[in-house]
Design a protein around this motif. Structure first.
Motif, PDB file in Angstrom:
ATOM      1  N   GLN A   1       0.808  -1.210   0.000  1.00 34.74           N
ATOM      2  CA  GLN A   1       0.000   0.000   0.000  1.00 34.74           C
ATOM      3  C   GLN A   1       0.848   1.270   0.000  1.00 34.74           C
ATOM      4  OE1 GLN A   1      -2.585  -0.242   3.357  1.00 34.74           O
ATOM      5  NE2 GLN A   1      -3.973  -1.691   2.392  1.00 34.74           N
ATOM      6  N   LYS A   2       2.168   1.120   0.103  1.00 35.77           N
ATOM      7  CA  LYS A   2       3.020   2.300   0.157  1.00 35.77           C
ATOM      8  C   LYS A   2       3.018   3.031  -1.181  1.00 35.77           C
ATOM      9  CE  LYS A   2       6.215   0.898   3.795  1.00 35.77           C
ATOM     10  NZ  LYS A   2       7.618   0.705   4.185  1.00 35.77           N
ATOM     11  N   TYR A   3       3.063   4.339  -1.119  1.00 35.34           N
ATOM     12  CA  TYR A   3       3.143   5.120  -2.341  1.00 35.34           C
ATOM     13  C   TYR A   3       4.450   5.897  -2.333  1.00 35.34           C
ATOM     14  CZ  TYR A   3       1.163   8.631   0.851  1.00 35.34           C
ATOM     15  OH  TYR A   3       0.906   9.452   1.923  1.00 35.34           O
ATOM     16  N   THR A   4       5.174   5.821  -3.429  1.00 31.59           N
ATOM     17  CA  THR A   4       6.486   6.450  -3.504  1.00 31.59           C
ATOM     18  C   THR A   4       6.409   7.821  -4.155  1.00 31.59           C
ATOM     19  OG1 THR A   4       6.894   5.347  -5.610  1.00 31.59           O
ATOM     20  CG2 THR A   4       7.669   4.237  -3.628  1.00 31.59           C
ATOM     21  N   PHE A   5       5.277   8.144  -4.772  1.00 30.37           N
ATOM     22  CA  PHE A   5       5.148   9.435  -5.439  1.00 30.37           C
ATOM     23  C   PHE A   5       3.791  10.031  -5.138  1.00 30.37           C
ATOM     24  CE2 PHE A   5       3.883  12.351  -8.701  1.00 30.37           C
ATOM     25  CZ  PHE A   5       5.045  13.024  -9.038  1.00 30.37           C
ATOM     26  N   SER A   6       3.799  11.261  -4.653  1.00 28.66           N
ATOM     27  CA  SER A   6       2.554  11.987  -4.477  1.00 28.66           C
ATOM     28  C   SER A   6       2.892  13.457  -4.350  1.00 28.66           C
ATOM     29  CB  SER A   6       1.803  11.520  -3.228  1.00 28.66           C
ATOM     30  OG  SER A   6       0.663  12.337  -3.014  1.00 28.66           O
TER      31      SER A   6
ATOM     32  N   ILE B   1       2.426  24.002 -14.195  1.00 27.37           N
ATOM     33  CA  ILE B   1       1.524  22.848 -14.191  1.00 27.37           C
ATOM     34  C   ILE B   1       2.316  21.661 -13.678  1.00 27.37           C
ATOM     35  CG2 ILE B   1       0.099  21.320 -15.597  1.00 27.37           C
ATOM     36  CD1 ILE B   1      -0.319  23.658 -17.515  1.00 27.37           C
ATOM     37  N   MET B   2       2.021  21.238 -12.454  1.00 27.45           N
ATOM     38  CA  MET B   2       2.848  20.210 -11.826  1.00 27.45           C
ATOM     39  C   MET B   2       2.600  18.837 -12.453  1.00 27.45           C
ATOM     40  SD  MET B   2       0.951  19.758  -8.141  1.00 27.45           S
ATOM     41  CE  MET B   2      -0.691  19.073  -7.994  1.00 27.45           C
ATOM     42  N   LYS B   3       3.577  17.960 -12.295  1.00 24.03           N
ATOM     43  CA  LYS B   3       3.474  16.596 -12.785  1.00 24.03           C
ATOM     44  C   LYS B   3       2.459  15.835 -11.941  1.00 24.03           C
ATOM     45  CE  LYS B   3       6.280  12.493 -13.780  1.00 24.03           C
ATOM     46  NZ  LYS B   3       7.617  11.874 -13.675  1.00 24.03           N
ATOM     47  N   TRP B   4       1.665  15.003 -12.603  1.00 22.20           N
ATOM     48  CA  TRP B   4       0.596  14.271 -11.904  1.00 22.20           C
ATOM     49  C   TRP B   4       0.736  12.787 -12.192  1.00 22.20           C
ATOM     50  CZ3 TRP B   4      -3.091  15.576  -8.415  1.00 22.20           C
ATOM     51  CH2 TRP B   4      -4.157  14.697  -8.210  1.00 22.20           C
TER      52      TRP B   4
ATOM     53  N   GLY C   1      -0.370   7.058  -8.190  1.00 21.23           N
ATOM     54  CA  GLY C   1       0.262   7.439  -6.925  1.00 21.23           C
ATOM     55  C   GLY C   1      -0.648   8.337  -6.112  1.00 21.23           C
ATOM     56  N   GLU C   2      -1.302   9.289  -6.781  1.00 19.30           N
ATOM     57  CA  GLU C   2      -2.208  10.191  -6.076  1.00 19.30           C
ATOM     58  C   GLU C   2      -3.447   9.450  -5.572  1.00 19.30           C
ATOM     59  OE1 GLU C   2      -1.065  12.868  -5.281  1.00 19.30           O
ATOM     60  OE2 GLU C   2       0.493  13.224  -6.761  1.00 19.30           O
TER      61      GLU C   2
ATOM     62  N   ASN D   1      -5.172   6.275   1.255  1.00 17.57           N
ATOM     63  CA  ASN D   1      -4.563   6.123   2.570  1.00 17.57           C
ATOM     64  C   ASN D   1      -5.038   7.212   3.534  1.00 17.57           C
ATOM     65  OD1 ASN D   1      -2.708   4.806   4.380  1.00 17.57           O
ATOM     66  ND2 ASN D   1      -1.393   6.590   4.164  1.00 17.57           N
ATOM     67  N   VAL D   2      -5.118   8.455   3.046  1.00  9.41           N
ATOM     68  CA  VAL D   2      -5.628   9.536   3.887  1.00  9.41           C
ATOM     69  C   VAL D   2      -7.093   9.272   4.232  1.00  9.41           C
ATOM     70  CG1 VAL D   2      -6.099  12.009   4.003  1.00  9.41           C
ATOM     71  CG2 VAL D   2      -4.003  11.201   2.900  1.00  9.41           C
ATOM     72  N   GLU D   3      -7.823   8.699   3.299  1.00 11.75           N
ATOM     73  CA  GLU D   3      -9.236   8.388   3.526  1.00 11.75           C
ATOM     74  C   GLU D   3      -9.403   7.398   4.674  1.00 11.75           C
ATOM     75  OE1 GLU D   3     -11.813   6.394   0.413  1.00 11.75           O
ATOM     76  OE2 GLU D   3     -12.404   8.500   0.175  1.00 11.75           O
ATOM     77  N   ASN D   4      -8.482   6.451   4.797  1.00 17.17           N
ATOM     78  CA  ASN D   4      -8.533   5.510   5.918  1.00 17.17           C
ATOM     79  C   ASN D   4      -8.458   6.255   7.247  1.00 17.17           C
ATOM     80  OD1 ASN D   4      -8.720   3.245   4.284  1.00 17.17           O
ATOM     81  ND2 ASN D   4      -6.499   2.991   4.150  1.00 17.17           N
TER      82      ASN D   4
END
Length: 386
Positions: free
Chosen positions: A168-173, A195-198, A202-203, A209-212
């Motif tokens: 569940q780990k995310y390396t890019f956000s 305009i940032m990279k998306w 990852g997002e 995860n924040v929703e948890n």
């Protein structure tokens, strides 16, 4: 001598730096009067005596230093400023989070720090709690009660640090944190002046995860709203269109563009007005609540025209953009272009704040009329209601 208490700029600046580690010199306008802050920082880069008017203590040190050039020019606390960090209550957090780690001169790392720092500055100026040492302790297992009583900012590290399942780990956000209120959680992003990279997947994982945490600590766990900060409306619209194009051909199970992930996407300018605007976004059912304060309920009825709007009265269509909702803004532009192409006559109004008009005019031009509301008067009315 510099007076040091909760009402002074020096206190606020030290508190902010304890949390974020460093702050871009180019973004002093978010904190308030740029000239005043520039003068204060110049003074704090010299040896000064600080007087804690609450305790009567005095301490002499060189509290700040400035490093880097151009857009990477950054403000940091010196190691001699620890007594000041203690006065604001953030010494332990600052030591463990920033002082123990080597200061990075990597451009991408500083850029990332500045994105977060600007977001935290907006939260600070909105008077929401952002200092980890004063935030409620998060429940990360079984929800026993709602821990969030007031709007509170949590940094990305809070959510990243407690993932036990490696899958569940995310390396890019690019998230710069989350704003939690008793009734909802908003994901925060800062596109700054580009305009940032998306990275959609990852997002998506970061938001899940924040929703948890949101389910375990607020009354409404589902995250369907995001705030995108930026120096210009065009960068936010450009980001939305970029993610749409990028994931247009993606599988329906893997679509993670902004408009799919979030029902409401709000733009917050990186300035003092943005700090006021974000206060409104924490209201329950913000969009309709603001409308009900300004219009009679009888007017909140839709006409028959195929157009994005909130009010229809005497042939005039009015759209509420007080909350700077990007989905509604983009849809309205599309509808208006269609009506112009079909040569249909219409009267269309945008309800907004005076601070929004310049950017909205660049987007809509003369095709609409603009109705304005004073944000300070609106906030004062809301605080009197409480």
């Amino acid at each position: 001598m510099i007076i040091f208490n909760e009402k002074t700029r020096a206190y606020e600046l030290v508190s902010l730096l304890c949390v974020v580690g460093e702050y871009p010199i180019s973004s002093l306008n978010i904190l308030g009067d740029r000239t005043c802050y520039r003068r204060l920082i110049t003074d704090m880069c010299k040896t000064q005596t600080y007087h804690n008017s609450k305790t009567g203590e005095k301490f002499t040190c060189r509290a700040l230093n400035i490093s880097g050039k151009g857009r990477l020019k950054t403000i940091r606390l010196t190691k001699y400023a620890l007594p000041l960090a203690k006065w604001v209550g953030g010494a332990k957090f600052y030591i463990e989070t920033h002082l123990k780690n080597n200061r990075s001169s990597n451009e991408k790392t500083i850029e990332r720090h500045h994105r977060i720092a600007e977001a935290v500055a907006i939260i600070q100026q909105s008077r929401f709690e952002y200092r980890p040492w004063y935030l409620p302790e998060m429940q990360n297992e079984i929800r026993q009660y709602s821990t969030i009583d007031e709007p509170s900012y949590f940094s990305p590290k809070v959510f990243r640090g407690d993932i036990s399942n490696p899958s569940q780990k995310y390396t890019f956000s690019r998230t710069v944190g989350a704003l939690m209120t008793p009734h909802k959680t908003l994901m925060l992003y800062n596109t700054r002046n580009s305009i940032m990279k998306w990275d959609g997947q990852g997002e998506y994982r970061a938001t899940s995860n924040v929703e948890n945490f949101s389910y375990r600590n607020t009354k409404q766990g589902k995250i369907d709203s995001a705030i995108i900060m930026g120096q210009n409306l065009n960068y936010v619209i450009g980001l939305i269109h970029q993610t749409e194009k990028q994931y247009k051909s993606a599988s329906i199970f893997h679509k993670s563009d902004l408009l799919t992930m979030f029902h409401n996407i709000h733009y917050i300018p990186l300035n003092q007005f943005g700090a006021k605007l974000i206060q409104l976004l924490t209201l329950p059912n913000c969009h309709n609540h603001l409308l009900s304060l300004i219009y009679d309920d009888k007017l909140l009825e839709r006409g028959s025209m195929s157009l994005a709007y909130d009010i229809f009265d005497n042939g005039v269509y009015t759209l509420n953009l007080l909350d700077y909702d990007m989905r509604r803004l983009i849809l309205a532009k599309s509808n208006i272009n269609m009506l112009i192409k079909e040569d249909k006559s219409f009267t269309y109004q945008i309800l907004c704040f005076p601070e929004q008009i310049d950017e909205l005019y660049q987007f809509f031009g003369d095709d609409v009329e603009y109705l304005t509301v004073n944000i300070d008067e609106l906030l004062n009315f809301l605080y009197q209601e409480e």
